[in-house]
Design a protein around this motif. Structure first.
Motif, short mmCIF file in Angstrom:
data_model
loop_
_atom_site.label_atom_id
_atom_site.label_comp_id
_atom_site.label_asym_id
_atom_site.label_seq_id
_atom_site.Cartn_x
_atom_site.Cartn_y
_atom_site.Cartn_z
N PRO A 113 0.82 -1.21 0.00
CA PRO A 113 0.00 0.00 0.00
C PRO A 113 0.85 1.26 0.00
CG PRO A 113 -0.84 -1.60 1.59
CD PRO A 113 0.47 -2.12 1.10
N ASP A 114 0.46 2.22 -0.82
CA ASP A 114 1.09 3.52 -0.85
C ASP A 114 0.31 4.43 0.09
OD1 ASP A 114 0.84 6.43 -2.23
OD2 ASP A 114 2.86 5.60 -2.53
N LEU A 115 0.96 4.95 1.11
CA LEU A 115 0.24 5.69 2.14
C LEU A 115 -0.39 6.96 1.61
CD1 LEU A 115 2.65 5.19 5.18
CD2 LEU A 115 0.54 3.95 4.66
N ALA A 116 0.25 7.61 0.66
CA ALA A 116 -0.35 8.81 0.07
C ALA A 116 -1.63 8.46 -0.68
CB ALA A 116 0.65 9.51 -0.85
N ALA A 117 -1.61 7.33 -1.39
CA ALA A 117 -2.81 6.89 -2.11
C ALA A 117 -3.91 6.47 -1.14
CB ALA A 117 -2.46 5.74 -3.05
N VAL A 118 -3.53 5.83 -0.04
CA VAL A 118 -4.50 5.47 0.99
C VAL A 118 -5.18 6.73 1.52
CG1 VAL A 118 -4.72 4.62 3.37
CG2 VAL A 118 -3.41 3.31 1.69
N ALA A 119 -4.39 7.73 1.84
CA ALA A 119 -4.96 8.97 2.37
C ALA A 119 -5.85 9.66 1.35
CB ALA A 119 -3.83 9.90 2.82
N ALA A 120 -5.44 9.62 0.08
CA ALA A 120 -6.24 10.26 -0.96
C ALA A 120 -7.60 9.58 -1.11
CB ALA A 120 -5.48 10.23 -2.29
N LYS A 121 -7.61 8.26 -1.10
CA LYS A 121 -8.88 7.55 -1.22
C LYS A 121 -9.75 7.78 0.02
CE LYS A 121 -9.57 3.51 -3.30
NZ LYS A 121 -9.66 2.05 -3.59
N ALA A 122 -9.15 7.71 1.20
CA ALA A 122 -9.91 7.97 2.43
C ALA A 122 -10.50 9.37 2.41
CB ALA A 122 -9.01 7.78 3.65
N GLY A 123 -9.72 10.33 1.97
CA GLY A 123 -10.22 11.70 1.90
C GLY A 123 -11.34 11.86 0.89
N ALA A 124 -11.24 11.17 -0.24
CA ALA A 124 -12.31 11.23 -1.25
C ALA A 124 -13.61 10.65 -0.71
CB ALA A 124 -11.86 10.49 -2.51
N ILE A 125 -13.50 9.56 0.05
CA ILE A 125 -14.70 8.96 0.64
C ILE A 125 -15.30 9.90 1.67
CG2 ILE A 125 -15.49 7.05 2.10
CD1 ILE A 125 -13.42 5.29 0.59
N ARG A 126 -14.47 10.51 2.47
CA ARG A 126 -14.98 11.47 3.47
C ARG A 126 -15.76 12.60 2.80
NH1 ARG A 126 -17.48 11.58 7.28
NH2 ARG A 126 -16.02 10.69 8.76
N LEU A 127 -15.27 13.10 1.68
CA LEU A 127 -15.98 14.18 0.98
C LEU A 127 -17.35 13.73 0.46
CD1 LEU A 127 -13.08 15.83 -1.06
CD2 LEU A 127 -14.25 16.76 0.95
N LEU A 128 -17.46 12.46 0.10
CA LEU A 128 -18.73 11.94 -0.41
C LEU A 128 -19.79 11.82 0.68
CD1 LEU A 128 -17.34 9.15 -2.75
CD2 LEU A 128 -18.57 11.20 -3.49
N SER A 155 -3.56 2.99 9.35
CA SER A 155 -4.62 3.58 10.18
C SER A 155 -4.39 5.07 10.39
CB SER A 155 -4.68 2.87 11.54
OG SER A 155 -5.08 1.52 11.39
N ARG A 156 -3.14 5.44 10.64
CA ARG A 156 -2.83 6.86 10.82
C ARG A 156 -3.20 7.65 9.57
NH1 ARG A 156 2.36 6.50 11.05
NH2 ARG A 156 2.47 5.99 13.26
N ALA A 157 -2.89 7.11 8.40
CA ALA A 157 -3.20 7.80 7.15
C ALA A 157 -4.70 7.94 6.95
CB ALA A 157 -2.58 7.05 5.97
N ALA A 158 -5.46 6.88 7.27
CA ALA A 158 -6.91 6.93 7.09
C ALA A 158 -7.56 7.95 8.02
CB ALA A 158 -7.50 5.54 7.32
N LEU A 178 -22.93 -0.08 7.45
CA LEU A 178 -22.69 -0.88 6.24
C LEU A 178 -21.22 -1.21 6.12
CD1 LEU A 178 -24.83 1.19 3.70
CD2 LEU A 178 -25.55 -0.81 5.03
N SER A 179 -20.92 -2.44 5.70
CA SER A 179 -19.56 -2.82 5.35
C SER A 179 -19.62 -3.75 4.15
CB SER A 179 -18.85 -3.48 6.54
OG SER A 179 -19.62 -4.55 7.07
N SER A 180 -18.50 -3.96 3.50
CA SER A 180 -18.36 -4.82 2.32
C SER A 180 -18.39 -4.00 1.04
CB SER A 180 -19.42 -5.92 2.25
OG SER A 180 -19.14 -6.82 1.18
N GLY A 181 -17.21 -3.68 0.56
CA GLY A 181 -17.07 -3.03 -0.73
C GLY A 181 -17.05 -1.53 -0.73
N PHE A 182 -17.07 -0.89 0.44
CA PHE A 182 -17.17 0.56 0.49
C PHE A 182 -15.82 1.27 0.40
CE2 PHE A 182 -21.24 -0.88 1.94
CZ PHE A 182 -22.11 0.00 1.29
N GLY A 183 -14.75 0.52 0.13
CA GLY A 183 -13.52 1.15 -0.27
C GLY A 183 -13.57 1.64 -1.70
#
Length: 365
Positions: A117-132, A155-158, A298-303
């Motif tokens: 996992p690339d931590l910058a990419a993890v943070a970017a995806k987590a941030g995109a989900i938060r905006l949604l 976890s820190r990145a998320a 809800l869980s399952s597939g929400f990444g």
């Protein structure tokens, strides 16, 4: 192979730690068979010897007559083929699922061409989900989706990108939070199904959680084990009353949820797994029963941000659907999955996940 930490406990999903405590206090310790597989493939498996080392370090499984049968490292496997069967008293290894799945996932992913996992990419995806979903609780549930040695950093990145919590204590501490979060896994419901029968296993597992877990921990019932999402949610809610804070939907991707709709071309709205249609049916049933206070997690597939966006759009159109998301898939991985498939020699599993033989498995413990 990295040196192991002194204890597995900080690296374990909180709901497994709580389940071990509940089983001990309830006096339940049946002999179970846990089946491990990958949906990805064909490929080659790695991490098997390393996973066995976790059991030697942290579990009395071998001393109690337990066994692990597995494909040796480097073996080819097909999608859904069992790569490991773990058999023994459930209390001996329920706390290890997070770590051994993470090891198998990380090593097998690498062996089949995926980068860590690339931590910058993890943070970017987590941030995109938060905006949604700016008004929803977001929990990072991905400890089993990579090696334990990266759990703190991921976890820190998320959390830095907007998530509210994570499932392990090591991740929580790294993110500046007091502790990991989590309530009930399928394994606990299945042990209660063996104990009291499947009809009220979800209710009885949640009642046991309510008896033994500190009251400040929210009571969230997992309601999809037997594909009776609505019936088991209502049964549990009636038993706990105002003490039930919420229910969690984690319907397997092989199944149509109770109240769901067959696929009609609308991705995430209809079809199998956790869908808008199934979630809406559960929300309607809870509200009709006077249970508006019961939240839906809800869980399952929400990444997948597209899935999150579909649910957010559906809620804007139709009103309240869900209150929180548990998300593990913030990076690409060939994820190992584990299910109880037998208890005390009798076939018993979550719907859609039965025992499969595999004559290629070899004893490694």
């Amino acid at each position: 192979m990295l040196p192991l930490p002194e204890s597995h406990l900080p690296y374990t999903d909180k709901y497994f730690l709580r389940s071990r405590l509940i089983l001990a206090r309830e006096g339940l310790d049946p002999r179970v068979t846990m089946q491990v597989f990958f949906r990805n493939g064909p490929g080659v498996v790695q991490g098997v010897a390393e996973a066995a080392g976790l059991f030697r370090a942290y579990s009395p499984l071998a001393e109690h007559g337990g066994t692990i049968m597995a494909l040796p490292d480097g073996s080819p496997f097909a999608p859904l083929e069992p790569v490991m069967h773990i058999e023994g008293p459930i209390q001996d290894f329920i706390e290890l699922e997070t770590m051994y799945l993470g090891v198998l996932t990380a090593r097998t992913s690498a062996a089949n061409g995926l980068a860590p996992p690339d931590l910058a990419a993890v943070a970017a995806k987590a941030g995109a989900i938060r905006l949604l979903v700016p008004d929803k609780s977001l929990m990072y549930f991905g400890a089993r989706h990579w090696h334990w040695s990266m759990e703190a950093a991921i976890s820190r990145a998320a959390v830095a990108a907007g998530f509210d919590s994570c499932a392990t204590d090591i991740g929580a501490r790294a993110a500046g939070l007091p502790a990991g979060v989590g309530t009930i896994p399928h394994a606990l419901v299945l042990v209660f199904a063996h104990h009291v029968g499947p009809d009220h296993a979800t209710r009885e597992a949640t009642l046991a959680f309510d008896r033994h877990i500190e009251p400040e921990c929210g009571r969230i019932a997992l309601v999809d084990t037997f594909n009776r999402e609505i019936d088991d949610a209502l049964d549990t809610a009636r038993a706990l009353g105002d003490r039930l804070q919420g229910v969690r939907l984690d319907t397997a991707g092989e199944l149509l949820a109770q109240g769901g709709a067959p696929f009609d071309g609308r991705a995430f709205y209809t079809g199998r797994g956790v869908t808008v249609a199934g979630t809406a049916a559960l929300r309607t049933a809870l509200d009709a029963a006077g249970l508006e206070h019961v939240a839906i997690v809800l869980s399952s597939g929400f990444g997948n941000p597209a899935k999150v966006a579909a649910f957010a759009q559906a809620e804007r159109q139709h009103g309240r659907l869900f209150d929180a998301l548990g998300i593990g898939g913030l990076f690409d991985a060939w994820c190992a999955t584990a299910d109880i498939v037998r208890i005390d020699g009798r076939d018993l599993a979550k719907t859609g996940r039965g025992y499969q033989t595999n004559p290629r498995l070899q004893r490694i413990l």
